[in-house]
Write an enzyme that holds these catalytic residues in place. Sequence first.
Site, mmCIF file in Angstrom:
data_model
loop_
_atom_site.group_PDB
_atom_site.id
_atom_site.type_symbol
_atom_site.label_atom_id
_atom_site.label_comp_id
_atom_site.label_asym_id
_atom_site.label_seq_id
_atom_site.Cartn_x
_atom_site.Cartn_y
_atom_site.Cartn_z
ATOM 1 N N GLY A 15 -8.224 2.534 -4.442
ATOM 2 C CA GLY A 15 -7.580 2.275 -5.732
ATOM 3 C C GLY A 15 -8.623 2.028 -6.816
ATOM 4 O O GLY A 15 -8.522 2.555 -7.936
ATOM 5 N N LYS A 121 -1.765 7.385 2.070
ATOM 6 C CA LYS A 121 -1.658 8.124 3.327
ATOM 7 C C LYS A 121 -0.798 7.323 4.294
ATOM 8 O O LYS A 121 -1.226 6.281 4.797
ATOM 9 C CB LYS A 121 -3.059 8.402 3.865
ATOM 10 C CG LYS A 121 -3.824 9.359 2.936
ATOM 11 C CD LYS A 121 -5.281 9.562 3.275
ATOM 12 C CE LYS A 121 -5.892 10.611 2.328
ATOM 13 N NZ LYS A 121 -7.326 10.774 2.466
ATOM 14 N N LYS A 206 -3.662 12.629 9.855
ATOM 15 C CA LYS A 206 -5.068 12.602 10.301
ATOM 16 C C LYS A 206 -5.505 11.179 10.658
ATOM 17 O O LYS A 206 -6.448 10.998 11.424
ATOM 18 C CB LYS A 206 -5.996 13.263 9.280
ATOM 19 C CG LYS A 206 -6.062 12.603 7.903
ATOM 20 C CD LYS A 206 -7.044 11.467 7.811
ATOM 21 C CE LYS A 206 -6.882 10.686 6.534
ATOM 22 N NZ LYS A 206 -7.691 9.467 6.461
ATOM 23 N N ASN A 271 -10.352 3.780 10.157
ATOM 24 C CA ASN A 271 -9.516 3.886 11.362
ATOM 25 C C ASN A 271 -10.391 4.147 12.582
ATOM 26 O O ASN A 271 -10.209 3.550 13.641
ATOM 27 C CB ASN A 271 -8.504 5.033 11.201
ATOM 28 C CG ASN A 271 -7.360 4.646 10.275
ATOM 29 O OD1 ASN A 271 -6.495 3.862 10.647
ATOM 30 N ND2 ASN A 271 -7.374 5.180 9.062
HETATM 31 P P1 NAD Z 1 -7.667 -1.237 0.939
HETATM 32 O O1 NAD Z 1 -7.325 -1.026 2.364
HETATM 33 O O2 NAD Z 1 -9.115 -1.209 0.571
HETATM 34 O O3 NAD Z 1 -7.161 -2.626 0.434
HETATM 35 C C1 NAD Z 1 -5.958 -3.230 0.754
HETATM 36 C C2 NAD Z 1 -5.230 -3.497 -0.540
HETATM 37 O O4 NAD Z 1 -3.924 -4.007 -0.246
HETATM 38 C C3 NAD Z 1 -5.899 -4.518 -1.450
HETATM 39 O O5 NAD Z 1 -5.892 -4.058 -2.775
HETATM 40 C C4 NAD Z 1 -4.987 -5.738 -1.324
HETATM 41 O O6 NAD Z 1 -4.996 -6.533 -2.479
HETATM 42 C C5 NAD Z 1 -3.659 -5.065 -1.161
HETATM 43 N N1 NAD Z 1 -2.602 -5.903 -0.604
HETATM 44 C C6 NAD Z 1 -2.686 -6.823 0.377
HETATM 45 N N2 NAD Z 1 -1.477 -7.390 0.574
HETATM 46 C C7 NAD Z 1 -0.622 -6.801 -0.312
HETATM 47 C C8 NAD Z 1 0.756 -6.942 -0.597
HETATM 48 N N3 NAD Z 1 1.525 -7.805 0.080
HETATM 49 N N4 NAD Z 1 1.314 -6.171 -1.552
HETATM 50 C C9 NAD Z 1 0.561 -5.272 -2.227
HETATM 51 N N5 NAD Z 1 -0.756 -5.096 -2.007
HETATM 52 C C10 NAD Z 1 -1.337 -5.853 -1.065
HETATM 53 O O7 NAD Z 1 -6.857 -0.185 0.039
HETATM 54 P P2 NAD Z 1 -7.227 1.335 -0.290
HETATM 55 O O8 NAD Z 1 -8.448 1.774 0.453
HETATM 56 O O9 NAD Z 1 -7.229 1.476 -1.766
HETATM 57 O O10 NAD Z 1 -6.022 2.136 0.367
HETATM 58 C C11 NAD Z 1 -4.848 2.512 -0.307
HETATM 59 C C12 NAD Z 1 -4.370 3.841 0.221
HETATM 60 O O11 NAD Z 1 -5.377 4.827 -0.035
HETATM 61 C C13 NAD Z 1 -4.113 3.904 1.737
HETATM 62 O O12 NAD Z 1 -2.944 4.632 2.001
HETATM 63 C C14 NAD Z 1 -5.315 4.653 2.277
HETATM 64 O O13 NAD Z 1 -5.021 5.396 3.462
HETATM 65 C C15 NAD Z 1 -5.621 5.595 1.135
HETATM 66 N N6 NAD Z 1 -6.995 6.099 1.096
HETATM 67 C C16 NAD Z 1 -8.057 5.296 1.263
HETATM 68 C C17 NAD Z 1 -9.343 5.819 1.213
HETATM 69 C C18 NAD Z 1 -10.577 4.981 1.393
HETATM 70 O O14 NAD Z 1 -11.646 5.518 1.658
HETATM 71 N N7 NAD Z 1 -10.494 3.672 1.238
HETATM 72 C C19 NAD Z 1 -9.517 7.175 0.944
HETATM 73 C C20 NAD Z 1 -8.407 7.985 0.753
HETATM 74 C C21 NAD Z 1 -7.136 7.429 0.835
HETATM 75 P P1 13P Z 2 -9.901 5.577 6.561
HETATM 76 O O1 13P Z 2 -8.704 4.834 6.026
HETATM 77 O O2 13P Z 2 -9.867 5.787 8.045
HETATM 78 O O3 13P Z 2 -11.195 4.952 6.100
HETATM 79 O O4 13P Z 2 -9.872 7.038 5.915
HETATM 80 C C1 13P Z 2 -10.172 7.186 4.577
HETATM 81 C C2 13P Z 2 -9.692 8.501 4.095
HETATM 82 O O5 13P Z 2 -8.512 8.723 4.014
HETATM 83 C C3 13P Z 2 -10.718 9.508 3.752
HETATM 84 O O6 13P Z 2 -10.157 10.626 3.129
#
Ligand code: NAD
Ligand code: 13P
Length: 352
Positions: A15, A121, A206, A271
């Site tokens: 985010g 995701k 994935k 993961n």
């Molecule tokens: P994160 O896993 O880094 O962080 C968790 C977030 O959840 C924090 O902002 C936290 O404040 C919030 N949270 C905790 N409890 C909560 C609640 N009750 N209500 C609302 N929010 C709450 O988050 P991220 O990496 O930004 O992941 C968000 C999405 O993006 C996921 O679906 C993930 O699969 C996807 N994603 C992540 C990555 C990556 O590399 N991090 C890459 C691509 C896609």
């Molecule tokens: P992870 O949540 O396993 O770190 O994967 C991040 C992701 O979606 C990369 O595209």
Amino acid sequence: RGQYRVVVIGSGNWGSVAAKLIASNTIKQPIFYDEVWMWVYEETLHTGEKLSEVINQTNENVKYLPGIKLGNNVIADPDLENAVKEANMLVFVTPHQFVAGICKRLVGKIRPGTEAISLIKGMEVKMEGPFMISKLITDMLGINCCVLMGANIANEIAVEKFSEATVGYRQDKEVAQRWARLFSTPYFLVSIVQDVEGVELCGTLKNVVAIAAGLVDGLDMGNNTKAAIMRIGLREMRAFSKLLFSSVRDSTFFESCGVADLITTCLGGRNRKVSEAFARSGGKRSFDELEAELLQGQKLQGVSTAKEVYEVLSHRGWQGLFPLFTTVHEICIGQLPPSAIVEYSEHTPNFS
Ligand code: NAD
Ligand code: 13P
């Protein structure tokens, strides 16, 4: 100037990077309002300070993306309703388990003509069947929702290393192009494809394969085994997606959201990391405990997605067709040992 106002709903690792990418574009492109709002799920840091206040003071998300400046035009806001009030482009990027609760709070609070995109995701399983997150957003808020998925490990994009992403859209190509414009930079290339379900299912499924890949790493099985698990996983991803939505295209699996995301997540994702630790503990430590210890507040999506996929498979009598997906869930809940991941790969059915 400023026809479109963007809010990023979520401020975790991805985010925060999404807000940074977007803010670098809104400031340059006149159709977008310069400021980008970012809704922060408020928390108190160990220093006693509020996360949103520290983000606004330092221009850094010190908890989820330390060391990276977001851009002075990013405004952190812990008040969800206030953050979306003026926006007409909503970017959803929270762990998938929180989306339904967030949408519930937004019902009736969205400006007319608003468009959404989901970077999330995951999926939800309801009585009526599996629900993709974009569909949940559309149904709950009555707005169109595209998706953006890809080989996008957030920490790498934060330091501007080259990567690609895929926007999936349903009908309106112009809207998809506007999203691509909002996200594209020289180091982040975005393509658009008219296959919203295919793109979203790639990003979602994935994560289950990444759990399997992490188990292989934890068992020290080597690269060939890991590649085999990834291949079988990709085949199950495609078969599952097509069984759920006959419109899903084969070509989508060759976009960044498909094979590229599978590879990067199985090599370097969260993961994979937590799953490796789980296998190294001999399945004795729980995923929840390892997630808290290794990710420090960041969230895994693969374990809950494996459960959601399993519910769909058992409800429809498809378990025999998806040995890898089925086995991942049974390992996660302790019903099978981590080593089961390779035993089951031997009798993969032929989907062709
Ligand atoms: P994160 O896993 O880094 O962080 C968790 C977030 O959840 C924090 O902002 C936290 O404040 C919030 N949270 C905790 N409890 C909560 C609640 N009750 N209500 C609302 N929010 C709450 O988050 P991220 O990496 O930004 O992941 C968000 C999405 O993006 C996921 O679906 C993930 O699969 C996807 N994603 C992540 C990555 C990556 O590399 N991090 C890459 C691509 C896609
Ligand atoms: P992870 O949540 O396993 O770190 O994967 C991040 C992701 O979606 C990369 O595209």
